[in-house]
Design a protein around this motif. Sequence first.
Motif, PDB file in Angstrom:
ATOM      1  N   PRO A  71       0.800  -1.234   0.000  1.00 47.89           N
ATOM      2  CA  PRO A  71       0.000   0.000   0.000  1.00 47.89           C
ATOM      3  C   PRO A  71       0.827   1.276   0.000  1.00 47.89           C
ATOM      4  O   PRO A  71       0.540   2.211  -0.759  1.00 47.89           O
ATOM      5  CB  PRO A  71      -0.838  -0.144   1.275  1.00 47.89           C
ATOM      6  CG  PRO A  71      -0.983  -1.624   1.463  1.00 47.89           C
ATOM      7  CD  PRO A  71       0.333  -2.197   1.021  1.00 47.89           C
ATOM      8  N   ALA A  72       1.863   1.331   0.823  1.00 48.82           N
ATOM      9  CA  ALA A  72       2.657   2.560   0.917  1.00 48.82           C
ATOM     10  C   ALA A  72       3.381   2.850  -0.393  1.00 48.82           C
ATOM     11  O   ALA A  72       3.453   4.004  -0.843  1.00 48.82           O
ATOM     12  CB  ALA A  72       3.661   2.451   2.064  1.00 48.82           C
ATOM     13  N   ALA A  73       3.917   1.809  -1.023  1.00 50.95           N
ATOM     14  CA  ALA A  73       4.630   1.998  -2.284  1.00 50.95           C
ATOM     15  C   ALA A  73       3.675   2.436  -3.387  1.00 50.95           C
ATOM     16  O   ALA A  73       4.003   3.316  -4.194  1.00 50.95           O
ATOM     17  CB  ALA A  73       5.341   0.705  -2.677  1.00 50.95           C
ATOM     18  N   GLU A  90       2.844   6.059  -2.916  1.00 49.88           N
ATOM     19  CA  GLU A  90       3.954   6.925  -3.325  1.00 49.88           C
ATOM     20  C   GLU A  90       4.031   7.017  -4.842  1.00 49.88           C
ATOM     21  O   GLU A  90       4.244   8.097  -5.410  1.00 49.88           O
ATOM     22  CB  GLU A  90       5.267   6.385  -2.761  1.00 49.88           C
ATOM     23  CG  GLU A  90       6.460   7.279  -3.061  1.00 49.88           C
ATOM     24  CD  GLU A  90       7.757   6.788  -2.437  1.00 49.88           C
ATOM     25  OE1 GLU A  90       8.824   7.326  -2.809  1.00 49.88           O
ATOM     26  OE2 GLU A  90       7.706   5.868  -1.589  1.00 49.88           O
ATOM     27  N   ALA A  91       3.836   5.891  -5.529  1.00 52.52           N
ATOM     28  CA  ALA A  91       3.883   5.887  -6.994  1.00 52.52           C
ATOM     29  C   ALA A  91       2.732   6.695  -7.577  1.00 52.52           C
ATOM     30  O   ALA A  91       2.911   7.434  -8.553  1.00 52.52           O
ATOM     31  CB  ALA A  91       3.838   4.448  -7.507  1.00 52.52           C
ATOM     32  N   ALA A  92       1.548   6.562  -6.993  1.00 48.07           N
ATOM     33  CA  ALA A  92       0.395   7.321  -7.476  1.00 48.07           C
ATOM     34  C   ALA A  92       0.639   8.818  -7.323  1.00 48.07           C
ATOM     35  O   ALA A  92       0.330   9.608  -8.231  1.00 48.07           O
ATOM     36  CB  ALA A  92      -0.861   6.900  -6.715  1.00 48.07           C
ATOM     37  N   GLN A  93       1.207   9.214  -6.198  1.00 49.46           N
ATOM     38  CA  GLN A  93       1.527  10.629  -5.978  1.00 49.46           C
ATOM     39  C   GLN A  93       2.559  11.120  -7.004  1.00 49.46           C
ATOM     40  O   GLN A  93       2.451  12.226  -7.536  1.00 49.46           O
ATOM     41  CB  GLN A  93       2.069  10.832  -4.568  1.00 49.46           C
ATOM     42  CG  GLN A  93       0.994  11.095  -3.532  1.00 49.46           C
ATOM     43  CD  GLN A  93       1.587  11.582  -2.220  1.00 49.46           C
ATOM     44  OE1 GLN A  93       2.661  11.160  -1.818  1.00 49.46           O
ATOM     45  NE2 GLN A  93       0.867  12.451  -1.538  1.00 49.46           N
ATOM     46  N   ALA A  94       3.546  10.264  -7.290  1.00 50.11           N
ATOM     47  CA  ALA A  94       4.593  10.647  -8.239  1.00 50.11           C
ATOM     48  C   ALA A  94       4.029  10.860  -9.638  1.00 50.11           C
ATOM     49  O   ALA A  94       4.588  11.621 -10.432  1.00 50.11           O
ATOM     50  CB  ALA A  94       5.677   9.573  -8.270  1.00 50.11           C
ATOM     51  N   MET A 106      -5.873  -0.039  -2.368  1.00 52.65           N
ATOM     52  CA  MET A 106      -6.747   0.955  -2.973  1.00 52.65           C
ATOM     53  C   MET A 106      -7.001   2.122  -2.021  1.00 52.65           C
ATOM     54  O   MET A 106      -7.018   3.284  -2.427  1.00 52.65           O
ATOM     55  CB  MET A 106      -8.068   0.315  -3.390  1.00 52.65           C
ATOM     56  CG  MET A 106      -7.929  -0.815  -4.410  1.00 52.65           C
ATOM     57  SD  MET A 106      -6.970  -0.353  -5.877  1.00 52.65           S
ATOM     58  CE  MET A 106      -8.024   0.924  -6.567  1.00 52.65           C
ATOM     59  N   ALA A 107      -7.197   1.808  -0.749  1.00 50.32           N
ATOM     60  CA  ALA A 107      -7.437   2.859   0.240  1.00 50.32           C
ATOM     61  C   ALA A 107      -6.233   3.786   0.352  1.00 50.32           C
ATOM     62  O   ALA A 107      -6.373   5.009   0.461  1.00 50.32           O
ATOM     63  CB  ALA A 107      -7.763   2.235   1.597  1.00 50.32           C
ATOM     64  N   ALA A 108      -5.027   3.196   0.308  1.00 53.74           N
ATOM     65  CA  ALA A 108      -3.808   4.003   0.413  1.00 53.74           C
ATOM     66  C   ALA A 108      -3.668   4.941  -0.781  1.00 53.74           C
ATOM     67  O   ALA A 108      -3.318   6.121  -0.629  1.00 53.74           O
ATOM     68  CB  ALA A 108      -2.596   3.085   0.523  1.00 53.74           C
ATOM     69  N   MET A 109      -3.956   4.430  -1.979  1.00 57.82           N
ATOM     70  CA  MET A 109      -3.852   5.274  -3.170  1.00 57.82           C
ATOM     71  C   MET A 109      -4.923   6.362  -3.172  1.00 57.82           C
ATOM     72  O   MET A 109      -4.660   7.511  -3.537  1.00 57.82           O
ATOM     73  CB  MET A 109      -3.954   4.423  -4.438  1.00 57.82           C
ATOM     74  CG  MET A 109      -2.735   3.551  -4.677  1.00 57.82           C
ATOM     75  SD  MET A 109      -2.682   2.859  -6.373  1.00 57.82           S
ATOM     76  CE  MET A 109      -4.115   1.777  -6.332  1.00 57.82           C
ATOM     77  N   ALA A 110      -6.136   5.996  -2.764  1.00 57.90           N
ATOM     78  CA  ALA A 110      -7.224   6.979  -2.742  1.00 57.90           C
ATOM     79  C   ALA A 110      -6.922   8.122  -1.787  1.00 57.90           C
ATOM     80  O   ALA A 110      -7.287   9.272  -2.038  1.00 57.90           O
ATOM     81  CB  ALA A 110      -8.530   6.291  -2.350  1.00 57.90           C
ATOM     82  N   VAL A 123     -14.974  -2.113  -2.243  1.00 55.14           N
ATOM     83  CA  VAL A 123     -16.059  -1.142  -2.020  1.00 55.14           C
ATOM     84  C   VAL A 123     -15.990  -0.608  -0.597  1.00 55.14           C
ATOM     85  O   VAL A 123     -16.175   0.596  -0.353  1.00 55.14           O
ATOM     86  CB  VAL A 123     -17.430  -1.786  -2.310  1.00 55.14           C
ATOM     87  CG1 VAL A 123     -18.554  -0.892  -1.795  1.00 55.14           C
ATOM     88  CG2 VAL A 123     -17.592  -2.022  -3.800  1.00 55.14           C
ATOM     89  N   ALA A 124     -15.690  -1.483   0.360  1.00 49.70           N
ATOM     90  CA  ALA A 124     -15.586  -1.055   1.760  1.00 49.70           C
ATOM     91  C   ALA A 124     -14.464  -0.048   1.958  1.00 49.70           C
ATOM     92  O   ALA A 124     -14.497   0.748   2.906  1.00 49.70           O
ATOM     93  CB  ALA A 124     -15.371  -2.269   2.666  1.00 49.70           C
ATOM     94  N   SER A 125     -13.476  -0.052   1.027  1.00 51.22           N
ATOM     95  CA  SER A 125     -12.370   0.909   1.127  1.00 51.22           C
ATOM     96  C   SER A 125     -12.612   2.144   0.270  1.00 51.22           C
ATOM     97  O   SER A 125     -11.743   3.007   0.162  1.00 51.22           O
ATOM     98  CB  SER A 125     -11.052   0.237   0.715  1.00 51.22           C
ATOM     99  OG  SER A 125     -11.011   0.022  -0.681  1.00 51.22           O
ATOM    100  N   GLY A 126     -13.795   2.215  -0.368  1.00 47.91           N
ATOM    101  CA  GLY A 126     -14.155   3.412  -1.120  1.00 47.91           C
ATOM    102  C   GLY A 126     -14.094   3.301  -2.626  1.00 47.91           C
ATOM    103  O   GLY A 126     -14.357   4.276  -3.336  1.00 47.91           O
TER     104      GLY A 126
END
Length: 340
Positions: free
Chosen positions: A71-73, A76-80, A120-124, A156-159
């Motif tokens: 999740p953390a990686a 970070e990639a999504a933000q980049a 998914m929750a981490a990226m969202a 879905v539970a994670s959004g």
Amino acid sequence: MTHPAYRLSVAPMMDWTDRHCRAFHRSLTRRAMLYTEMVTADAVIHGDRSRLLAHDPEVGPVALQLGGSEPAALAEAAQAALPFGYDEINLNVGCPSDRVQSGRFGACLMREPQLVADCMAAMAEAVPLPVTVKCRIGVDDQVPEQALFALVDACVASGVSHFVVHARMAWLKGLSPKENRDIPPLDYSLVHRLKRERPELTVVLNGGVPSVEAAHDLLVPEDGVALDGVMLGRTAYHEPAGLGRVDPLIFGEDEGRSAEAALEAYRPYVAARLEEGVHLSAMARHMLGLMHGRPGARTWRRILTVDSLAPGAGLEVLDRALEAVHEAEARAAARLESAA
């Protein structure tokens, strides 16, 4: 709300849907959603981001597909990727290749729905873009009805509310990825059931769709429920001229684009990349199927394949290949006329 571009999208395909391919596909359809090749989160974090994520704003809407299981990686990639102007971040939960399995991502994540939901929750949380899932209906000995719904419900539970479902089981043992393209059978009915039982979700069907016309038919409501979109894969790549019919047939535009019109629209992109030092062959390889089914198609492929490799090859190669097609068509028309 469902982005209208999702009604027809072109799948992420490794070694195929690179920056040049997407620009070419955009010359055929202005409306379809295009996807990048899968890029691993670690590659984005540690690699050359400009090379991996280079994106031309005029080639939108485009979604970036990421691969990974941390999740953390992934966050970070999504933000980049944000500065590169993508419209969506998609997580690969469908690729069955050995390389993907060894990295604990792709289709094997169908066995870990909660981990996918955590990713998914981490990226969202990390980006303001829509985050979506592209998955299979199950892997190996899983029961498809249970595997698909377990993954969807966890996400879905994670959004998450948007799912692209490749309607075929992924066999990670006993079949090569190539064999898995046709075996086991597709199960479109399960994807329709997902939309029927979860109507609030955006559900896009992928897998084995043979043409733009078939995609249009799949969008027709079934039992009062309509899929939100259809994703084309290999047919869009091997027979790209079909994408020229997308805008009028799927999106209700007045006109589509002929192969000739698409080539004309693509020329400025090709010229700009040649000026940057990109070899013509890197772009021409995506165009080999453009004349599929037309007289001269074989000559078109030969000229693009061989002549694009020559030092200094430029737009004149495209002109020569197109002229060969037109000459072949003229000969074919003359033969028909003389036989009448």
